[in-house]
Design an enzyme around this catalytic site. Structure first.
Site, PDB file in Angstrom:
ATOM      1  N   GLU A  68      29.991  59.248  35.091  1.00 42.50           N
ATOM      2  CA  GLU A  68      30.074  58.341  36.243  1.00 42.50           C
ATOM      3  C   GLU A  68      29.208  58.871  37.379  1.00 42.50           C
ATOM      4  O   GLU A  68      29.340  60.020  37.788  1.00 42.50           O
ATOM      5  CB  GLU A  68      31.526  58.197  36.703  1.00 42.50           C
ATOM      6  CG  GLU A  68      31.712  57.394  37.987  1.00 42.50           C
ATOM      7  CD  GLU A  68      31.091  56.016  37.943  1.00 42.50           C
ATOM      8  OE1 GLU A  68      30.195  55.745  38.754  1.00 42.50           O
ATOM      9  OE2 GLU A  68      31.511  55.215  37.075  1.00 42.50           O
ATOM     10  N   GLY A 122      36.513  54.211  39.406  1.00 44.18           N
ATOM     11  CA  GLY A 122      37.045  52.878  39.675  1.00 44.18           C
ATOM     12  C   GLY A 122      36.001  51.796  39.722  1.00 44.18           C
ATOM     13  O   GLY A 122      36.323  50.611  39.696  1.00 44.18           O
ATOM     14  N   GLY A 156      31.047  30.846  46.228  1.00 43.47           N
ATOM     15  CA  GLY A 156      31.863  31.284  45.103  1.00 43.47           C
ATOM     16  C   GLY A 156      33.033  32.114  45.594  1.00 43.47           C
ATOM     17  O   GLY A 156      33.335  32.159  46.792  1.00 43.47           O
ATOM     18  N   ILE A 174      33.532  35.349  45.999  1.00 38.49           N
ATOM     19  CA  ILE A 174      33.264  36.399  46.980  1.00 38.49           C
ATOM     20  C   ILE A 174      33.002  35.794  48.355  1.00 38.49           C
ATOM     21  O   ILE A 174      33.547  36.249  49.367  1.00 38.49           O
ATOM     22  CB  ILE A 174      32.065  37.258  46.529  1.00 38.49           C
ATOM     23  CG1 ILE A 174      32.398  37.965  45.212  1.00 38.49           C
ATOM     24  CG2 ILE A 174      31.686  38.275  47.601  1.00 38.49           C
ATOM     25  CD1 ILE A 174      31.210  38.687  44.595  1.00 38.49           C
ATOM     26  N   GLY A 181      26.251  35.799  43.993  1.00 34.51           N
ATOM     27  CA  GLY A 181      26.478  36.243  42.628  1.00 34.51           C
ATOM     28  C   GLY A 181      26.168  37.715  42.442  1.00 34.51           C
ATOM     29  O   GLY A 181      25.786  38.423  43.373  1.00 34.51           O
ATOM     30  N   ASP A 191      31.123  43.775  33.202  1.00 35.54           N
ATOM     31  CA  ASP A 191      30.101  42.951  33.831  1.00 35.54           C
ATOM     32  C   ASP A 191      28.746  43.107  33.139  1.00 35.54           C
ATOM     33  O   ASP A 191      27.927  42.190  33.177  1.00 35.54           O
ATOM     34  CB  ASP A 191      29.945  43.331  35.307  1.00 35.54           C
ATOM     35  CG  ASP A 191      31.118  42.858  36.157  1.00 35.54           C
ATOM     36  OD1 ASP A 191      32.075  42.314  35.594  1.00 35.54           O
ATOM     37  OD2 ASP A 191      31.070  43.055  37.385  1.00 35.54           O
ATOM     38  N   HIS A 227      65.766  28.466  41.256  1.00 36.20           N
ATOM     39  CA  HIS A 227      65.628  27.732  42.517  1.00 36.20           C
ATOM     40  C   HIS A 227      66.227  28.563  43.644  1.00 36.20           C
ATOM     41  O   HIS A 227      67.275  29.179  43.470  1.00 36.20           O
ATOM     42  CB  HIS A 227      66.354  26.392  42.416  1.00 36.20           C
ATOM     43  CG  HIS A 227      66.409  25.636  43.711  1.00 36.20           C
ATOM     44  ND1 HIS A 227      65.343  24.927  44.203  1.00 36.20           N
ATOM     45  CD2 HIS A 227      67.417  25.513  44.633  1.00 36.20           C
ATOM     46  CE1 HIS A 227      65.675  24.371  45.354  1.00 36.20           C
ATOM     47  NE2 HIS A 227      66.935  24.710  45.635  1.00 36.20           N
TER      48      HIS A 227
END
Length: 454
Positions: free
Chosen positions: A27, A32, A175, A177, A261, A301, A433
């Site tokens: 990383e 995260g 969108g 974001i 985007g 992603d 309820h």
């Protein structure tokens, strides 16, 4: 080896370790990934502060008298940063608990089974593994039209680190974001204009829900321009920013937030060399998250589709299990989508427009929150639940919610669709309820014209 410690990468690493693998995570930034550091978590922390502010400002409606209330923006940002830091440390703890080794640096796949790691503090090293999972995430799209300087023309990344609330903010992109940040800064006192080139806000989502959101934003004094393009942007005479739209309107702002985007962060990771990318820069994978290169998987992603943290995590699990010899396949049919505006929006399945375009005969049930006892008691009467059902089979094709608690209610909707429940099944389930969940039951009853409270 897992490259990237976002919601796809760290989940993949832990799952592989659970299955007995010796796992190394590479990383280059904070644990995260985008979601935790500059995405889901910090924005929701800001939105939570804004929600408290809104509750206090409307306390008089509940018989509670309070004095003048002003937001402490540095304090709001500080709280968000603290939450991010705590959760990032939590991932580090999970790595140690599961025996996952962490290496700081940038990972690049040299060939199947081999990764090079470079960092500012050490010379490049190469590591070998039986399987590699690429989870490098995405970054904000930065079109050349915009003169990004990180101060007056910014992305969502910089928006989370602002020292002050701008007086006039132009948000480009309607969108998820864009609308979330519009809600945040409007509530904190900014004069917000929101521009979306498509005919509706939230392109691709149900048009009726998008229309309801537009009404809500208008009530919050956010000016929305849809179906127009931003043609030119430059410095105004008052040292601010001037933006000219295709409609002929000219908007003035002190800051422009570009939220049009995100693009995959797949440059210089070895994917081009191995011919793993499509024409948009996403990594091509099959249903097992395997690329065309032996032993190399990709998730999150970086592979495209819905750029959602929970989708990335499920892909991470699938990739890890397949790398360890199991047979896991991704099912993209039922993935809930959540937008944390005020009121919230959550959807699962297809929109009414998509279902009709597919030639389906539909039955649609809707129930407004204004007719719900819990919503009245809570002062949260905006929005509705909309259920789209196949007229021939009663199969639920989509459930769309705009209103208080929508992002929590969508879990029941997703489970119902996963189990292939019909609208009649939801209608026949006794809901407690008074709760917001009753809106799902009433909308299901409305599919067949049986709703009691409308």
């Amino acid at each position: 080896i897992v490259i990237g410690a976002g919601p796809g990468g760290y989940v993949a690493a832990i799952r592989a370790a659970q299955l007995g693998a010796e796992v190394t995570v590479i990383e280059k930034g904070s644990l995260g990934g985008t979601c935790l550091n500059v995405g889901c978590i910090p924005t929701k922390a800001l939105l939570s502060s804004v929600s408290v502010l809104r509750q206090i400002r409307t306390a008089g409606e509940f018989g509670i008298n309070v004095g003048k209330v002003e937001p402490d923006f540095p304090g709001i940002v500080s709280r968000a940063k603290k939450i991010v830091e705590e959760l990032s440390k939590g991932i580090g703890f999970l790595f140690k608990k599961n025996g996952v080794k962490l290496i700081r640096g940038r990972g690049e796949v040299i060939e199947p089974g081999k990764v090079r790691v470079t960092s500012e503090s050490a010379s490049a090293e190469e590591f070998e593994a039986d399987a590699i999972i690429v989870a490098v995430g995405s970054v904000p799209a930065m079109p050349e039209l915009f003169p990004f300087d990180g101060k007056t023309v910014i992305t969502s990344n910089e928006a989370l680190g602002l020292a002050d609330v701008p007086d006039r903010l132009l948000v480009v992109g309607g969108g998820a974001i864009g609308v979330e940040f519009a809600c945040i800064f409007s509530a904190l006192g900014a004069n917000v204009n929101l521009v979306e080139m498509m005919p509706q806000l939230l392109p691709g989502e149900d048009a009726e829900v998008a229309e309801e959101l537009g009404k809500s934003l208008k009530c919050r004094e956010i000016d929305v321009y849809t179906g127009v393009k931003l043609q030119e942007i430059g410095r105004g005479q008052d040292k601010g920013i001037s933006a000219r739209l295709s409609s002929g309107d000219e908007l003035k702002a002190d800051m422009v937030l570009v939220a049009v985007g995100r693009v995959p962060d797949t440059v210089n990771i070895g994917a081009e060399r191995l011919n793993l990318l499509d024409e948009k820069g996403f990594i091509r994978v099959d249903e097992k998250m395997l690329t065309s290169a032996a032993g190399i998987y990709a998730v999150g992603d970086a592979v495209g589709g819905m750029l959602l943290a929970h989708k990335a995590s499920e892909e991470g699990v699938a990739a890890a299990e397949n790398a360890m010899g199991l047979d896991a396949k991704m099912d993209y049919g039922i993935i809930p989508r959540c937008i944390f505006t005020q009121p919230e929006i959550a959807c699962v399945g297809v929109s009414e427009e998509t279902a009709r375009a597919e030639g389906k005969e539909l039955k649609i049930g809707k129930f407004p929150f204004s007719s719900l006892g819990k919503a009245r008691a809570s002062g949260e009467t905006e929005g509705m639940v909309k259920i789209i059902s196949d007229a021939a089979t009663d199969e639920i094709l989509g459930i769309h919610i705009i209103g208080a608690g929508a992002t929590d209610l969508i879990g029941e909707a997703a489970l119902a669709m996963k189990l292939e429940a019909t609208a009649e099944d939801i209608a026949g389930t006794i809901h407690p309820h008074p709760t917001f969940g009753e809106a799902l039951k009433e909308a299901s009853l409305a599919v067949d014209g049986k709703a009691i409270h409308i």
